[in-house]
Scaffold this motif. Structure first.
Motif, short mmCIF file in Angstrom:
data_model
loop_
_atom_site.label_atom_id
_atom_site.label_comp_id
_atom_site.label_asym_id
_atom_site.label_seq_id
_atom_site.Cartn_x
_atom_site.Cartn_y
_atom_site.Cartn_z
N VAL A 333 0.84 -1.20 0.00
CA VAL A 333 0.00 0.00 0.00
C VAL A 333 0.88 1.25 0.00
O VAL A 333 1.70 1.44 0.90
CB VAL A 333 -0.94 0.03 1.22
CG1 VAL A 333 -1.84 1.26 1.16
CG2 VAL A 333 -1.77 -1.24 1.30
N PHE A 334 0.72 2.08 -1.04
CA PHE A 334 1.37 3.40 -1.07
C PHE A 334 0.34 4.42 -0.59
O PHE A 334 -0.66 4.66 -1.27
CB PHE A 334 1.82 3.75 -2.49
CG PHE A 334 2.98 2.95 -2.99
CD1 PHE A 334 4.28 3.37 -2.78
CD2 PHE A 334 2.79 1.76 -3.67
CE1 PHE A 334 5.36 2.64 -3.25
CE2 PHE A 334 3.86 1.01 -4.15
CZ PHE A 334 5.15 1.45 -3.93
N GLU A 335 0.56 5.00 0.58
CA GLU A 335 -0.38 5.96 1.16
C GLU A 335 0.39 6.92 2.06
O GLU A 335 1.13 6.49 2.94
CB GLU A 335 -1.46 5.22 1.97
CG GLU A 335 -2.35 6.12 2.80
CD GLU A 335 -3.18 7.08 1.96
OE1 GLU A 335 -2.98 8.30 2.13
OE2 GLU A 335 -4.00 6.62 1.14
N ASP A 336 0.24 8.24 1.83
CA ASP A 336 1.03 9.20 2.58
C ASP A 336 0.32 9.77 3.80
O ASP A 336 0.93 10.43 4.62
CB ASP A 336 1.49 10.35 1.67
CG ASP A 336 0.31 11.19 1.18
OD1 ASP A 336 -0.78 10.62 1.01
OD2 ASP A 336 0.49 12.40 0.97
N ASN A 337 -0.99 9.50 3.95
CA ASN A 337 -1.72 9.99 5.10
C ASN A 337 -1.66 8.96 6.23
O ASN A 337 -2.08 7.82 6.06
CB ASN A 337 -3.18 10.27 4.72
CG ASN A 337 -3.98 10.85 5.87
OD1 ASN A 337 -4.48 10.10 6.70
ND2 ASN A 337 -4.08 12.15 5.93
N LEU A 343 -5.86 2.98 9.05
CA LEU A 343 -7.17 2.46 8.70
C LEU A 343 -7.07 1.27 7.75
O LEU A 343 -7.63 0.20 8.01
CB LEU A 343 -8.02 3.57 8.05
CG LEU A 343 -9.35 3.15 7.43
CD1 LEU A 343 -10.28 2.61 8.49
CD2 LEU A 343 -9.99 4.33 6.71
N ILE A 344 -6.34 1.44 6.66
CA ILE A 344 -6.28 0.37 5.66
C ILE A 344 -5.51 -0.83 6.18
O ILE A 344 -5.81 -1.98 5.86
CB ILE A 344 -5.70 0.90 4.33
CG1 ILE A 344 -6.05 -0.07 3.19
CG2 ILE A 344 -4.19 1.09 4.41
CD1 ILE A 344 -5.84 0.52 1.83
N GLU A 345 -4.51 -0.58 7.03
CA GLU A 345 -3.76 -1.69 7.62
C GLU A 345 -4.67 -2.54 8.50
O GLU A 345 -4.64 -3.78 8.43
CB GLU A 345 -2.58 -1.16 8.43
CG GLU A 345 -1.71 -2.27 9.02
CD GLU A 345 -0.51 -1.73 9.76
OE1 GLU A 345 0.45 -2.49 9.96
OE2 GLU A 345 -0.53 -0.55 10.15
N GLU A 346 -5.50 -1.89 9.31
CA GLU A 346 -6.42 -2.62 10.18
C GLU A 346 -7.44 -3.40 9.36
O GLU A 346 -7.79 -4.53 9.69
CB GLU A 346 -7.13 -1.65 11.12
CG GLU A 346 -6.23 -1.02 12.17
CD GLU A 346 -5.68 -2.04 13.15
OE1 GLU A 346 -6.39 -3.02 13.45
OE2 GLU A 346 -4.53 -1.88 13.59
N ARG A 347 -7.93 -2.79 8.28
CA ARG A 347 -8.90 -3.48 7.42
C ARG A 347 -8.29 -4.75 6.82
O ARG A 347 -8.89 -5.82 6.88
CB ARG A 347 -9.32 -2.54 6.29
CG ARG A 347 -10.23 -1.42 6.70
CD ARG A 347 -11.64 -1.90 6.87
NE ARG A 347 -12.50 -0.78 7.26
CZ ARG A 347 -13.48 -0.87 8.13
NH1 ARG A 347 -13.71 -2.02 8.75
NH2 ARG A 347 -14.23 0.17 8.42
N LEU A 348 -7.13 -4.60 6.23
CA LEU A 348 -6.51 -5.74 5.56
C LEU A 348 -6.17 -6.85 6.54
O LEU A 348 -6.36 -8.03 6.26
CB LEU A 348 -5.27 -5.29 4.80
CG LEU A 348 -5.52 -4.33 3.61
CD1 LEU A 348 -4.21 -3.85 3.02
CD2 LEU A 348 -6.37 -5.01 2.54
N GLY A 352 -7.39 -11.11 7.05
CA GLY A 352 -6.38 -12.15 6.93
C GLY A 352 -5.34 -11.87 5.87
O GLY A 352 -4.61 -12.77 5.44
N CYS A 353 -5.23 -10.61 5.44
CA CYS A 353 -4.22 -10.23 4.45
C CYS A 353 -2.96 -9.71 5.16
O CYS A 353 -3.01 -9.28 6.30
CB CYS A 353 -4.76 -9.13 3.52
SG CYS A 353 -6.25 -9.59 2.61
N THR A 354 -1.84 -9.76 4.44
CA THR A 354 -0.60 -9.18 4.94
C THR A 354 -0.38 -7.86 4.22
O THR A 354 -0.38 -7.80 2.99
CB THR A 354 0.59 -10.11 4.67
OG1 THR A 354 0.37 -11.36 5.33
CG2 THR A 354 1.89 -9.50 5.20
N ALA A 355 -0.23 -6.78 5.00
CA ALA A 355 -0.11 -5.44 4.41
C ALA A 355 1.28 -4.87 4.62
O ALA A 355 1.86 -4.98 5.70
CB ALA A 355 -1.15 -4.52 5.03
#
Length: 588
Positions: A333-337, A343-348, A352-355
């Motif tokens: 994930v490329f994200e600067d905010n 948020l997206i890390e917790e979702r993934l 069961g995904c690795t972020a």
């Protein structure tokens, strides 16, 4: 739009955030949330009270040689779009963060505070979204569909939603649709819904007691074309005659007190008018103060065909099945905010995904070279190197597996020619912020890597030549376990291939550095999949590798077993592919 009232609402929200942070969050979490909110507030104050006419928007353009160059576009619509994007980014993070908090089993007191924060955030987001919608329409970049749809069902759905907005009021919403209007029409159902929801929503807001009448009649019919007239009449507060002439202008409301009592941005009717005119229609209004208001508009439609509706509707997939299908995906994930990162890390992780999260383009590209990944989520607006430039480097990589990895754009602003640019740079899909979890989940599934990664040199050497016949593999029992779903079986096969290739890569590293414990663990993890797919020869080899690791067997033996696995895997993969093809052809 009253900027002082807007910022006043923001200050109330800040007070709630401070109380919540002090009582419910750790020091680091509170600091994280405060920094994000402050960034949002600073941007809002600067943009609302600044001088738009003196600001030039710096945008990237393509030079003739294809290299990006900087240019200045003074267009007011470009400015509005840029401002909307900059403000929405941290605000979306706040909304997402509250979503995560609500999933944490909060007490009733905590939940009340989180709901208050989220309600204030959505109110601000609504204003910002209308601002962006207005800029898109003014710039002529809004997209309009022309698809077959069930007109009567759209009206039914809209009125049902509007009736849910009527609470604790003596208000009746009635609908009168001429029975002569065809059931299936060709047009843009989402834009029609947007127009009706806005006008009916306004009527509900301005009627304390009385009625709202939606009437639809065919105004004109020529061959396969029909012009429909819509009328929305209410018994609400009415609009002063002096305001009627400018009621569709941006940032205009019925009275000076309308914003204070009812809220809103003052852009809703301007957006409605532009939508209707873009659809080929016209709108008018008549009103008497204290008596009520009537909006009339017409939109032309073509006669449709019910047989084509199924071709334009998306199939629905059960959430549980989708989540099961994307489990185990490795996503960069490329994200600067920072808040959006969290948020997206917790979702993934919850799926069961690795972020792998980063705002640094160089670091992300380094991860890509060293790690096997299934997909990339790419923020298009990043400092130093933007998402398009990062994508360009990925698509020029010499490794096929890296070069062809699916890239999904994440952006809060997709209205300024980004669609064509995404296609040009090789971006596979796009998700507009703010997005809901289901949308992200389905997009990941749609773009899920098929497992055909570039093989290692050792594997390539063993693929050369004609494979000897392997034992036949019967996929029928596995298909039965998949409840007869061939697509799910195909996903399992792809997962099997990916796991096998990952084992090949990791096993080589573990053997090279004598890490027997990790090698044994990798062998243990792949055993179940090999057994399920009836890969008996591969399963036997892996069992021997695992046993050798328990006694820290010699490296020579492990290299020999590894070589056997490399030799057998391409044959097994070919046999499985053949079995799956036969299964699809026979339907058994």
């Amino acid at each position: 739009m009253n900027s002082k009232k807007l910022l006043s609402s923001l200050e109330n929200m800040e007070s709630m955030l401070n109380n919540f942070s002090f009582e419910e969050l750790s020091t680091s979490e509170a600091s994280h949330l405060k920094k994000s909110f402050q960034a949002f507030k600073d941007d809002l104050e600067k943009k609302v009270f600044g001088e738009p006419c003196s600001v030039a928007v710096e945008v990237k353009k393509e030079s003739e040689d294809g290299n990006p160059k900087r240019n200045v576009d003074p267009s007011p619509n470009m400015l509005i779009a840029k401002v909307s994007h900059e403000i929405r980014t941290p605000l979306n993070g706040i909304v997402g963060f509250t979503d995560l908090l609500k999933e944490e089993g909060l007490t009733s007191k905590q939940l009340e505070k989180v709901n208050a924060i989220q309600s204030a955030s959505y109110s601000l987001l609504e204003i910002i979204n209308e601002l962006l919608e207005y800029s898109k329409l003014s710039a002529g970049v809004e997209e309009f569909d022309a698809i077959d749809f069930n007109f009567h069902n759209v009206i039914k759905d809209v009125t049902y939603l509007c009736k849910t907005l009527i609470t604790d009021k003596k208000v009746a919403l009635e609908t009168d649709i001429d029975p002569g209007i065809p059931k299936i029409l060709v047009g843009d159902p989402s834009k029609l819904s947007q127009i009706l929801l806005n006008l009916l929503g306004n009527a509900i807001k301005f009627v304390e007691e009385g009625s709202i009448q939606l009437t639809i009649i065919p105004k004109q019919k020529v061959k396969d074309q029909i012009l429909l007239e819509f009328s929305i009449a209410d018994t609400g507060i009415g609009i002063p005659e002096s305001k009627l002439a400018n009621i569709f202008d941006p940032f205009k409301q019925a009275t000076e007190n309308t914003f204070l009592k009812y809220g809103g941005s003052g852009l809703g009717l301007s957006i409605v008018k532009q939508l209707i005119e873009n659809l080929g229609g016209n709108i008018s209004v008549s009103s008497t103060l204290g008596i009520g208001t009537t909006f009339k508009f017409d939109i032309p439609y073509a006669l449709g065909d019910s047989k084509r509706i199924g071709q334009t509707q998306k199939s629905t997939i059960k959430k549980e099945k989708v989540q099961r299908s994307i489990k185990g995906m490795r996503i960069l994930v490329f994200e600067d905010n920072l808040l959006n990162q969290r948020l997206i890390e917790e979702r993934l992780k919850s799926w069961g995904c690795t972020a792998f999260i980063t705002e640094n383009a160089r670091y992300g590209l380094d991860i890509l070279e060293k790690t096997t990944l299934d997909a990339i989520l790419m923020d298009l607006r990043m400092p130093e190197m933007n998402g398009f430039e990062v994508t360009q480097q990925i698509r020029q990589n010499k490794n096929t597996g890296i070069r062809e990895i699916p890239i999904i754009a994440l952006t809060a602003d997709f209205s300024l020619g980004d669609k064509d640019k995404c296609k040009k740079y090789g971006i596979n899909d796009c998700i507009l912020k703010p997005y809901n979890p289901d949308e992200l989940m389905l997009t990941l599934l749609k773009n899920k890597k098929d497992g055909n990664m570039e093989p290692t040199k050792e594997l390539q050497k063993n693929v050369i030549g004609t494979h000897k016949d392997s034992k036949r593999i019967d996929l029928a029992p596995i298909l039965k376990d998949c409840m007869g779903d061939v697509n799910l079986l195909q996903e399992l096969i792809q997962l099997y291939k990916r796991n096998a290739l990952e084992f090949i890569g990791s096993a080589k590293t573990h053997i090279k550095y004598g890490d027997f414990e990790e090698l044994g663990l990798a062998a243990h993890k792949i055993k179940a999949g090999l057994a399920m797919m009836q890969s008996h020869e591969l399963h036997a080899i892996v069992v021997q590798i695992q046993e050798a690791c328990k006694t820290e067997g010699d490296v020579k033996q492990l290299k020999s077993l590894y070589g056997c696995f490399l030799d057998e895997y391409p044959k097994t993969e070919s046999t499985i592919d053949q079995a799956f093809l036969e299964l699809k052809l026979t339907g058994k």
